[in-house]
Structures are given as structure tokens and as C-alpha cells.
Design a protein around this motif. Structure first.
Motif, PDB file in Angstrom:
ATOM      1  N   GLU A  49      -0.068   0.834  -5.078  1.00 32.46           N
ATOM      2  CA  GLU A  49       0.991   1.826  -5.250  1.00 32.46           C
ATOM      3  C   GLU A  49       0.957   2.874  -4.139  1.00 32.46           C
ATOM      4  N   ARG A  50      -0.240   3.314  -3.756  1.00 31.46           N
ATOM      5  CA  ARG A  50      -0.350   4.311  -2.682  1.00 31.46           C
ATOM      6  C   ARG A  50       0.135   3.741  -1.352  1.00 31.46           C
ATOM      7  N   TYR A  51      -0.148   2.487  -1.107  1.00 31.67           N
ATOM      8  CA  TYR A  51       0.325   1.849   0.130  1.00 31.67           C
ATOM      9  C   TYR A  51       1.854   1.836   0.184  1.00 31.67           C
ATOM     10  N   LEU A  52       2.475   1.413  -0.902  1.00 28.52           N
ATOM     11  CA  LEU A  52       3.933   1.358  -0.943  1.00 28.52           C
ATOM     12  C   LEU A  52       4.550   2.749  -0.841  1.00 28.52           C
ATOM     13  N   GLU A  53       3.944   3.730  -1.477  1.00 33.28           N
ATOM     14  CA  GLU A  53       4.456   5.098  -1.411  1.00 33.28           C
ATOM     15  C   GLU A  53       4.321   5.672  -0.008  1.00 33.28           C
ATOM     16  N   ALA A  54       3.262   5.289   0.701  1.00 32.49           N
ATOM     17  CA  ALA A  54       3.098   5.761   2.079  1.00 32.49           C
ATOM     18  C   ALA A  54       4.243   5.256   2.952  1.00 32.49           C
ATOM     19  N   ILE A  55       4.639   3.997   2.766  1.00 31.36           N
ATOM     20  CA  ILE A  55       5.772   3.465   3.531  1.00 31.36           C
ATOM     21  C   ILE A  55       7.049   4.189   3.133  1.00 31.36           C
ATOM     22  N   ALA A  56       7.245   4.386   1.831  1.00 32.36           N
ATOM     23  CA  ALA A  56       8.453   5.073   1.352  1.00 32.36           C
ATOM     24  C   ALA A  56       8.559   6.474   1.929  1.00 32.36           C
ATOM     25  N   ASN A  57       7.419   7.137   2.131  1.00 35.21           N
ATOM     26  CA  ASN A  57       7.388   8.501   2.673  1.00 35.21           C
ATOM     27  C   ASN A  57       7.343   8.522   4.194  1.00 35.21           C
TER      28      ASN A  57
END
Length: 348
Positions: A49-57
Motif C-alpha cells: 500500500e505504501r508503494y502504491l501511495e508513493a506513486i500516487a503522490n
């Protein structure tokens, strides 16, 4: 007196039991909290989840340094990629849109300690589910779980820069010839692989005074390879500048007062005696159109009309007359853009 003070300082059995119970309670609370952390923040699901959120941000620095994302030499070779494959797109400001509405669908633990984490997310208008395999690595402080991707989620985007080596992706301009060997630098179309964060959508385009490429989107899925073509075409300005060069060239031909102007597409042969300087003019100049060829932008054979006016004397009876004649001709050429931005034309 001394004996009574010693006896008074000793803990009663009930006090000792109380302190032990408190200690056990604190230890239990600690391990319970530790277990909760390892199941949530430091769990496999939290890692993905943190990996995907980093891309989203658009926090590409964090996403690209996530354990298991970087590819080593052996992995690059297995993917058929050169050791110097471009990482230029692994930066902020490049992604058009990243994963939104991220949620974890499932987290399946396996006997070997690895987990398969399935995440759901939205990429623009598409709802996508992707399974990520992650495995444990050395714990943080020896107690907090840490993970890495078993297979890098990086995507490979094969960019075909057609008819122009420069293209734009996001806010970044790239030259597809970078790191190419010398014998490939002059190719009219360049094909270059780029590593890219995934999942994400990228938009490729190009705009300049002479060339333009319509925007084209590429969806990069985790661990996938996708191809995109940035198709540069001549602008109106490019065509107009070539037209000016054609008209100037033909005007130069009309300044040659001979029947067959040298290195020109028109001329005439006359059997009678020529008694005046031939006068050429252009009735209709070929209308320039440009389409991509193998090595340049080509104008196919295109018709124009020249006019000749010349006084002649008949070799049969000596009569003088004026030849006034339209002479159709065709002109074909190729046009390229020099490194200095000027247009070079080669007649065919």
C-alpha cells in the motif's frame, strides 16, 4: 534495631507476585503491540500500500527505493535489456496519473514466509486488481517486519521516436539517441527502452516549430512491457519553409537563359536556330507536401509548369518566329532538419 530495619525493607511475597504480574502484563502489551504493528504498518499489505501511495503522490524517490524495485544486472539481462538502460523516467513530474482509491483485496501468506498481496486501484477510469509477491527481509531493529518485492514492479516502455529523436513525457524532454552507439545516431526512427514506475499512465508528445506529435497515452502495468510510438509529423511552418526553398530554387532556374537550365527539372530542345536569349518563368510551382520516408520527409514527384519564350529562325526557310510554350515538369525531394534547426533539401 538493625535486624528490624532489614526485615522492614524486604518485599513481601505478595509484592513480588504483583511486580512480576505487572512485568508480564507490560511484556504482553509490548508483544501485542508489536504483533499489531507487524500485521498492519509493517505487514506485507502495508508495504504494498505504501508503494502504491508513493506513486500516487508522485513521490518517485520513495517508490524507486522501495526494496525489490531496483533491477540488478542479472535481472536486466534476463529481461533482454542493456546494462545502461535509461532510468531517466524514474523521477517526479513524469507520470500523467498514478493509482488512486487504493485498497487491499487480499493478503495470502505462504509456507515459505512470502505473501501474495492483491491490491485494487483506479488508473484514470479503469479499475484494476494486481497481485504482488513480496518476501521478508532482515527485520527493522530485529523485531519489525520488512519486505521486498519478489519480482520488481518496474515496467519497461519501448518508445519509438518516429521521425524525430526528441520527445516529451510529462514535464520531461528526452532524446532517444542517448547512450546509443555512433552507428545508430543517424537513424530516422529511434527505438529505446525506458524503465518506468508502475502502475501508472504516461503521456508522450512533442511540439516544436517544425515538428509535432499528437499526445499518446501508455499504461504501464507492474512488471509489464509496453510499446508506444511518438509519431512526429511536419508542421505547417515546416512545409511553408520547404515551399519557399523550392520556389527560390525554381526562380534560380529561370535566371539561366538557356534552353536546358543546368540541374533544373525543366528544359526544351529546339531544332531551329535560337536567335534570342530564352526567357523562362514559372507558371505553377509544385505544391509541397511532406510525408515520412525511410530516412527523411519526402515530397513525391509533384507537377509544376514552366513557360519558355524565345525567338527562333527556321533552318528550312529562314522565317523568324517566337516560341511560347508551357513545359510541365515534376519535382521530388527529401527534407531533413539539421542539428542547428535549419532545413536541408535533397532533390531527387
Amino acid at each position: 534495631m538493625g535486624d528490624s530495619s532489614v526485615r522492614g525493607s524486604r518485599l513481601s511475597p505478595m509484592s513480588v507476585v504483583g511486580w512480576i504480574g505487572l512485568a508480564l502484563l507490560l511484556c504482553g502489551a509490548f508483544f501485542a503491540a508489536l504483533g499489531a504493528l507487524n500485521q498492519t504498518i509493517y505487514g506485507a499489505s502495508g508495504f504494498v500500500e505504501r508503494y502504491l501511495e508513493a506513486i500516487a503522490n508522485d513521490d518517485i524517490a520513495t517508490a524507486s527505493t522501495t526494496p525489490g524495485v531496483a533491477l540488478d544486472a542479472a535481472e536486466l539481462e534476463a529481461l533482454g535489456l542493456p546494462a545502461n538502460v535509461s532510468t531517466a523516467m524514474l523521477r517526479s513530474g513524469v507520470i500523467e496519473s498514478g493509482p488512486e482509491d487504493v485498497s487491499i483485496v487480499s493478503d495470502i501468506a505462504k509456507d515459505d514466509g512470502t505473501h501474495t498481496v492483491t491490491a485494487s486501484y483506479r488508473l484514470e477510469t479503469a479499475i484494476i486488481e494486481t497481485a504482488f509477491d513480496v518476501r521478508p527481509i532482515t527485520p527493522l531493529y530485529g523485531v519489525l517486519n520488512r519486505w521486498e518485492f519478489a519480482v520488481s514492479p518496474l515496467a519497461v516502455i519501448d518508445v519509438t521516436a518516429a521521425h524525430n529523436p526528441i520527445f516529451t513525457v510529462g514535464s520531461l524532454s528526452l532524446d532517444a539517441r542517448a547512450a546509443k552507439p555512433v552507428d545508430e545516431l543517424l537513424a530516422f526512427t529511434q527505438v529505446t527502452p525506458y524503465l518506468a514506475m508502475a502502475p501508472a499512465v504516461y503521456e508522450f508528445r512533442y511540439d516544436s516549430t517544425l515538428l509535432t506529435a499528437a499526445p499518446v497515452a501508455a499504461q504501464a502495468d507492474p512488471s509489464a512491457r509496453v510499446a508506444v510510438t511518438v509519431d512526429a509529423q511536419p508542421t505547417t511552418v515546416f512545409v511553408e519553409r520547404v515551399q519557399v526553398k523550392v520556389d527560390e530554387y525554381l526562380a534560380g532556374c529561370t535566371e539561366q537563359h538557356v534552353l536546358l537550365p543546368a540541374q533544373c527539372p525543366f528544359g526544351i530542345e529546339i531544332d531551329d536556330r535560337v536567335v534570342s536569349e530564352p526567357q523562362w518563368s514559372i507558371v505553377t510551382s509544385p505544391v509541397v507536401t511532406l510525408t515520412p520516408g525511410e530516412t527523411a520527409f519526402d515530397m513525391p514527384p509533384t507537377e509544376g509548369i514552366a513557360h519558355i519564350s524565345v525567338e527562333v529562325q527556321s533552318l528550312f526557310d529562314g522565317e523568324l518566329s517566337t516560341v511560347e510554350e508551357d513545359r510541365p515538369f515534376t519535382l521530388a525531394l527529401s527534407a531533413t532538419i539539421n542539428p542547428d534547426g535549419n532545413i536541408a533539401i535533397q532533390l531527387k
